[in-house]
Design an enzyme around this catalytic site. Structure first.
Site, PDB file in Angstrom:
ATOM      1  N   GLN A 265       0.850  -1.197   0.000  1.00 29.25           N
ATOM      2  CA  GLN A 265       0.000   0.000   0.000  1.00 29.25           C
ATOM      3  C   GLN A 265       0.884   1.245   0.000  1.00 29.25           C
ATOM      4  OE1 GLN A 265      -3.338  -0.394  -0.238  1.00 29.25           O
ATOM      5  NE2 GLN A 265      -3.536   1.765  -0.507  1.00 29.25           N
ATOM      6  N   HIS A 266       1.597   1.466  -1.086  1.00 24.21           N
ATOM      7  CA  HIS A 266       2.475   2.627  -1.220  1.00 24.21           C
ATOM      8  C   HIS A 266       1.658   3.865  -1.596  1.00 24.21           C
ATOM      9  CE1 HIS A 266       2.231   2.268  -5.613  1.00 24.21           C
ATOM     10  NE2 HIS A 266       2.256   0.965  -5.376  1.00 24.21           N
ATOM     11  N   ALA A 267       2.311   4.980  -1.787  1.00 22.35           N
ATOM     12  CA  ALA A 267       1.618   6.261  -1.969  1.00 22.35           C
ATOM     13  C   ALA A 267       0.653   6.268  -3.159  1.00 22.35           C
ATOM     14  CB  ALA A 267       2.630   7.392  -2.112  1.00 22.35           C
TER      15      ALA A 267
ATOM     16  N   ALA B  69      -2.309   4.030  -2.369  1.00 25.95           N
ATOM     17  CA  ALA B  69      -3.109   4.679  -1.320  1.00 25.95           C
ATOM     18  C   ALA B  69      -3.936   5.818  -1.912  1.00 25.95           C
ATOM     19  CB  ALA B  69      -2.209   5.195  -0.205  1.00 25.95           C
TER      20      ALA B  69
ATOM     21  N   GLU C 226      -1.351  -3.233 -10.594  1.00 25.15           N
ATOM     22  CA  GLU C 226       0.102  -3.472 -10.621  1.00 25.15           C
ATOM     23  C   GLU C 226       0.472  -4.905 -10.957  1.00 25.15           C
ATOM     24  OE1 GLU C 226       1.643  -2.146  -6.886  1.00 25.15           O
ATOM     25  OE2 GLU C 226       0.937  -0.108  -7.189  1.00 25.15           O
TER      26      GLU C 226
END
Length: 90
Positions: free
Chosen positions: A14-16, A19, A89
């Site tokens: 859950q990277h930027a 998110a 992704e």
């Protein structure tokens, strides 16, 4: 209120960017939407990027999605779909 389990499956967790996608989607619903880590109980408001990032959810992290409000079913369905597709992704 609806609760459903989720798991982070995208490689970067859950990277930027992920998110931000989640917060944008959650913001389209009127329901209150929360995410809670199953391992430590940390809870985040899915409509706040800073709150979501405090989850520090890496790949494999198990979460509980909670939605409460007039469009809770639609919110859960849309957010579940985003998680199962790995935020685009994978």
């Amino acid at each position: 209120m609806i609760e459903t389990p989720l798991q982070i499956i995208n490689p970067l967790g859950q990277h930027a960017r992920a998110a931000a996608q989640l917060v944008r989607l959650a913001g389209t619903f009127r329901s209150r939407i929360k995410l809670t880590r199953q391992d430590n109980g940390v809870e985040a408001d899915a409509k706040s990027i800073l709150s979501v990032l405090t989850l520090a959810a890496a790949r494999g992290t198990h979460l509980i999605l909670k939605a409460d409000g007039e469009d809770e079913f639609q919110a859960v369905e849309a957010i579940e779909n985003m998680f199962t597709k790995g935020f685009g992704e994978i």
